[in-house]
Every structure is written in structure tokens, then in C-alpha cells.
Design an enzyme around this catalytic site. Structure first.
Site, mmCIF file in Angstrom:
data_model
loop_
_atom_site.group_PDB
_atom_site.id
_atom_site.type_symbol
_atom_site.label_atom_id
_atom_site.label_comp_id
_atom_site.label_asym_id
_atom_site.label_seq_id
_atom_site.Cartn_x
_atom_site.Cartn_y
_atom_site.Cartn_z
ATOM 1 N N HIS A 133 4.422 -6.349 2.338
ATOM 2 C CA HIS A 133 3.351 -5.289 1.730
ATOM 3 C C HIS A 133 1.806 -6.309 1.159
ATOM 4 O O HIS A 133 1.617 -7.396 1.085
ATOM 5 C CB HIS A 133 3.764 -4.741 0.824
ATOM 6 C CG HIS A 133 2.682 -3.622 0.332
ATOM 7 N ND1 HIS A 133 1.271 -3.581 -0.350
ATOM 8 C CD2 HIS A 133 3.142 -2.551 0.496
ATOM 9 C CE1 HIS A 133 1.119 -2.315 -0.739
ATOM 10 N NE2 HIS A 133 2.138 -1.512 0.140
ATOM 11 N N ASP A 210 8.110 -10.436 -5.548
ATOM 12 C CA ASP A 210 7.496 -8.657 -5.197
ATOM 13 C C ASP A 210 8.982 -7.561 -5.583
ATOM 14 O O ASP A 210 9.093 -7.189 -4.341
ATOM 15 C CB ASP A 210 6.642 -8.602 -4.009
ATOM 16 C CG ASP A 210 6.686 -7.086 -3.700
ATOM 17 O OD1 ASP A 210 6.496 -5.805 -4.747
ATOM 18 O OD2 ASP A 210 5.786 -6.937 -2.773
ATOM 19 N N GLN A 213 9.763 -2.407 -4.928
ATOM 20 C CA GLN A 213 10.659 -1.842 -4.405
ATOM 21 C C GLN A 213 12.251 -2.208 -4.417
ATOM 22 O O GLN A 213 13.126 -1.322 -3.940
ATOM 23 C CB GLN A 213 11.079 -1.550 -2.451
ATOM 24 C CG GLN A 213 9.316 -1.761 -1.390
ATOM 25 C CD GLN A 213 9.335 0.213 -2.362
ATOM 26 O OE1 GLN A 213 9.642 0.615 -1.828
ATOM 27 N NE2 GLN A 213 8.447 0.697 -1.693
ATOM 28 N N LYS A 236 6.802 3.587 -9.265
ATOM 29 C CA LYS A 236 8.440 3.596 -7.956
ATOM 30 C C LYS A 236 9.311 3.601 -8.582
ATOM 31 O O LYS A 236 10.763 3.489 -8.406
ATOM 32 C CB LYS A 236 8.234 2.021 -7.596
ATOM 33 C CG LYS A 236 6.057 2.080 -6.526
ATOM 34 C CD LYS A 236 6.512 1.480 -5.127
ATOM 35 C CE LYS A 236 5.229 0.892 -5.033
ATOM 36 N NZ LYS A 236 5.026 1.399 -3.219
ATOM 37 N N CYS A 374 1.447 -0.012 5.421
ATOM 38 C CA CYS A 374 0.339 -1.265 4.232
ATOM 39 C C CYS A 374 1.551 -2.268 4.768
ATOM 40 O O CYS A 374 1.142 -3.487 4.037
ATOM 41 C CB CYS A 374 0.553 -1.266 3.148
ATOM 42 S SG CYS A 374 -0.641 -0.244 2.727
HETATM 43 N N1 PLP Z 1 5.030 -4.595 -2.897
HETATM 44 C C1 PLP Z 1 5.244 -3.445 -2.086
HETATM 45 C C2 PLP Z 1 6.552 -3.972 -1.585
HETATM 46 C C3 PLP Z 1 5.904 -1.694 -2.093
HETATM 47 O O1 PLP Z 1 6.295 -1.493 -1.373
HETATM 48 C C4 PLP Z 1 4.297 -2.304 -2.720
HETATM 49 C C5 PLP Z 1 3.515 -0.104 -2.751
HETATM 50 O O2 PLP Z 1 3.948 0.349 -1.974
HETATM 51 C C6 PLP Z 1 2.862 -2.804 -3.281
HETATM 52 C C7 PLP Z 1 3.571 -4.288 -3.478
HETATM 53 C C8 PLP Z 1 1.939 -2.974 -4.049
HETATM 54 O O3 PLP Z 1 2.021 -1.484 -5.021
HETATM 55 P P1 PLP Z 1 1.300 -0.998 -5.719
HETATM 56 O O4 PLP Z 1 0.585 -0.262 -4.594
HETATM 57 O O5 PLP Z 1 1.864 0.385 -6.820
HETATM 58 O O6 PLP Z 1 0.503 -1.863 -6.422
#
Ligand code: PLP
Length: 416
Positions: A133, A210, A213, A236, A374
Site C-alpha cells: 500500500h 503492515d 489487512q 478495519k 493505493c
Molecule cells: N496498509 C494497508 C495494507 C492497507 O490496506 C491500508 C489501508 O487500506 C493502509 C496500510 C493504510 O491504513 P490507514 O489508512 O488506516 O492508515
């Protein structure tokens, strides 16, 4: 809308009562019952989470940690109770390892602007993957540029899996940090993070996972994984927005410089010198997001009550049903077609733009995500502008998938 004992749902998983806990599932969109398949973007919230927010503002609203009056003490107790719930949820060793942030993005940036800024020297290397992401790409690009370090990328194969041999080739004595997602938001692929962590540690590198998900779908045991950092977002996993977690190993967090300066993160301030607070408060400057932190606990309680294993079984069933039905559509290609996935199915359809499909599905009350999710470098890898992504949660049903299929087949006929 639900009149079911869904045949495919296993005994003991009470989908009807689960759905009743999520008030938004009763609403209609464009005259149709809402079918919410955008759970990878954000999940819906059970009533208990909504109630916790209302309760805090109605009965306990006070700033935390500082006050000695009853409201402040009550708010502080509820605020800190979430930290203990998170500690258990991810099996951290101590509550000091649980830092409150605004979300995954801020958690990753915190590590970039503290640990990485301090530890990356010129010529050092940071490894990420080709399915990250943007939140797990851009902070590393910024810090690598500032510290003159190099960013390397683990390639992804045609099925949306990491090329682990290539990862081993990328590892070197200059590797200082490996930052990869546990689960790809764009495809649902579950990455072999335990192996990645072991191999990175063998080279002396620190590993950030990270978990944006994965936290909702997989059992998370940070001690078993042995990751150095683990980042995730409350929104999430059935909790409120604006709240997230950074887990870090205590010995690392202790050596790290502070992130933001202000109230709460200090022990003593004089104009000559400021000393900093203990963990975890050292990283929590200013009045925190009290209400949303408090309301994360009922979200975790809810997941624990249903049980991750039960959720996983239900979601796996939904994923299998959707994948099978989708593949019946002529010209449809699943992006990330592999067999270690959570409940995300991303696809493209020959001759049809994903956004047009998204609009036509919305006209039937069906919420899917379209676009690059993203993860633009991943879309470039597959030479596509974006996908249609349906992501399922514990409250979704096979009947909803069938409704999507009906609408999708109709949309494809109109658009082709
Ligand atoms: N990393 C992953 C794999 C994500 O799917 C997301 C959000 O969709 C993020 C990071 C960023 O999360 P946040 O926007 O809640 O900070």
C-alpha cells in the site's frame, strides 16, 4: 433482507444475529438493501462500538491521565483498558509495547521518522515488496532520500505472490529494515511473513509488518512472529476511524528518539532541557483520540466473542463462493489468483472499465471498490489501471454475493 439459514454457513455461526449487531446493514442504497463489499477499505461497526462512543461523550467525557476528578479517572481507566485488550489481541509481551496512533499510516511514519531516521546510514538498504500500500512505500522513500539509503523491492509473480528467492537475493549486510504487508489489500494474498522475519533477522535487519489487512482476519501473535514492529488500524477491525496501533518490541522502542513533542510525552520540561516520559506515553504527544481509543475495545471484544477461527471459516466460504461464480463470467480475470488469501477478490473484465462496473453495482446498492487501491506499483506490474475489488467480512452472506453476481452480469451486458 436476511431470511436465511445460509446453507453453506457452518453450524454455530449465527449470521442472522451477527447482522443484527450492525445497524448500517439495515439501510437501503438507491432503493436496494445495502450490500457492503468494501470491507478492506473500512469495516462496518457493531452497535457496541457505536454505543461506546456515545457513552463516552454522554457520561465520561474528560481528558485522560491528568485529572484527579471522577470523570478523568473513569475516562483514563476505559482508555487504558483498550491497551490491555490490544496487548492480548496480538499477544504482545507488555502493555508498554502498545502505542496509540491515528492508524496504520501514522504507525509506519512513526517508525520511519524515529527508528529509521536514526539508524539508516548512507548506502544502507530498506526492503519493501511490490504489493505494498502507498502507506508502506512513501514513508520509506522519503526517509531513504533524506538519509541517502536505498529502497529495494521484492518482486511479485503473476499470481500475486512474493518471489521469495528474489527476496533472499535482495538481502545483504546493508539491509537495515524490511517492511512488508502481512496481507495485500489489493489482492488478499497472505504473505509468508514469518519466513521473511527469520531471514531478515539472520542478516541483522529489523522488520516492520503492515498488519492493516491481517488484524481482522488472521490470528496475530507478535511474539511468535518475532516481528520488531506491527502496525494496524482500528477502523478495519470493526472499530472507529482515527485510531491505530503501533506495536514495537520494548527494547527497540526504548532506544528510539521521540516522534512528536508536546504534553503527555514528557517527564519534565525546563527551557534548558526536557526529559521524556516512559513507554508507551513517550510516543503519545498531546490529548489523544480518547473516544475512539475507548471504542476500539468493544470492537476487539466483539471479534473475540465470535472467534477469529469462526470468522475465518465463514469468510473463506464467502471467498470460495465468490471466486467460483466470478470465474464463470467470460473475459473475467482474477488478479492475485492464488490459494493463500483472505476474503478479498480483485478482478478485471475484458473490455469493461472497473469504474463503470462500480457505478452500475452502486445503482443496485452494492458497494465494491474500484481503482488502484493505493497500490499503483502493483497495478503497473499487472499493466492495468485498476481492478474491481469485493472484500468480505464476518457479516456478509452468499446471498449477497449472488446479488452482486446478478448485478455484475447485467452490468457487463450493458457495457459490452
Ligand atoms: N496498509 C494497508 C495494507 C492497507 O490496506 C491500508 C489501508 O487500506 C493502509 C496500510 C493504510 O491504513 P490507514 O489508512 O488506516 O492508515
Amino acid at each position: 433482507m436476511m431470511n436465511t439459514t445460509i446453507e453453506a454457513t457452518f453450524k454455530g455461526y449465527d449470521i442472522e444475529s451477527i447482522r443484527k449487531d450492525f445497524p448500517i446493514l439495515n439501510r437501503k442504497v438507491k432503493g436496494y438493501p445495502l450490500v457492503y463489499f468494501d470491507n478492506a477499505a473500512t469495516s462496518q461497526k457493531p452497535q457496541s462500538v457505536i454505543d461506546a462512543l456515545v457513552h463516552y461523550y454522554s457520561y465520561n467525557n474528560a481528558n485522560v491521565h491528568r485529572g484527579i476528578h471522577s470523570l478523568a479517572e473513569e475516562a483514563t481507566a476505559d482508555f487504558e483498558a483498550t491497551r490491555d485488550a490490544v496487548k492480548s489481541f496480538i499477544n504482545a509481551q507488555s502493555r508498554e509495547e502498545i502505542i496509540y496512533t491515528r492508524g496504520t499510516t501514522e504507525s509506519i511514519n512513526l517508525v520511519a521518522y524515529t527508528w529509521a531516521k536514526q539508524n539508516l546510514a548512507e548506502g544502507d538498504e530498506v526492503i519493501i515488496s511490490g504489493m505494498e500500500h502507498h502507506s508502506n512505500i512513501v514513508p520509506w522513500q522519503i526517509i531513504c532520500e533524506q538519509n541517502k539509503a536505498r529502497l529495494k523491492v521484492i518482486p511479485v509473480n503473476i499470481n500475486g505472490e512474493l518471489l521469495m528467492d528474489e527476496f533472499e537475493n535482495l538481502l545483504s549486510d546493508r539491509t537495515k529494515l524490511v517492511a512488508v504487508n502481512h496481507v495485500s489489500n489489493a489482492m488478499g494474498t497472505v504473505n509468508p511473513v514469518k519466513t521473511i522475519i527469520q531471514k531478515a533477522h539472520a542478516k541483522g535487519a529489523v522488520v516492520l509488518i503492515d498488519g492493516a489487512q491481517s488484524a481482522m482476519h488472521l490470528d496475530i501473535d507478535v511474539q511468535d512472529l518475532d516481528c520488531d514492529f506491527f502496525a494496524f488500524s482500528s477502523h478495519k477491525l470493526l472499530g472507529p476511524t482515527g485510531m491505530g496501533i503501533l506495536y514495537g518490541k520494548k527494547e527497540l522502542l526504548q532506544t528510539m528518539p521521540v516522534f512528536a513533542g508536546g504534553g503527555e510525552m514528557i517527564r519534565e520540561v525546563t527551557f534548558e532541557k526536557t526529559t521524556y516520559n516512559d513507554l508507551p506515553y513517550k510516543f503519545e504527544a498531546g490529548t489523544p483520540n480518547i473516544a475512539d481509543a475507548i471504542a476500539l475495545k468493544p470492537a476487539i471484544d466483539y471479534i473475540n466473542k465470535i472467534g477469529k477461527e469462526n470468522i475465518r471459516r465463514h469468510e473463506d466460504m464467502l471467498l470460495a463462493h465468490a471466486t467460483k461464480k466470478l470465474k464463470e463470467i467470460e473475459g473475467l480475470k482474477v488478479i492475485g489468483d492464488n490459494d493463500h488469501k483472505v476474503s478479498v477478490v480483485s478482478f478485471v473484465i475484458e473490455g469493461v472499465h472497473p469504474q463503470d462496473i462500480g457505478v452500475l453495482l452502486d445503482n443496485r446498492g452494492i458497494a465494491v471498490r474500484t481503482g488502484h487501491h493505493c497500490a499503483e506499483p502493483l497495478m503497473n506490474h499487472f499493466c492495468i489501471p485498476g481492478t474491481i475489488r469485493a472484500s468480505f467480512a464476518l457479516y456478509n452472506t452468499t446471498e449477497e454475493i449472488d446479488l452482486m453476481m446478478e448485478a455484475l452480469n447485467r452490468a457487463v451486458k450493458v457495457l459490452r
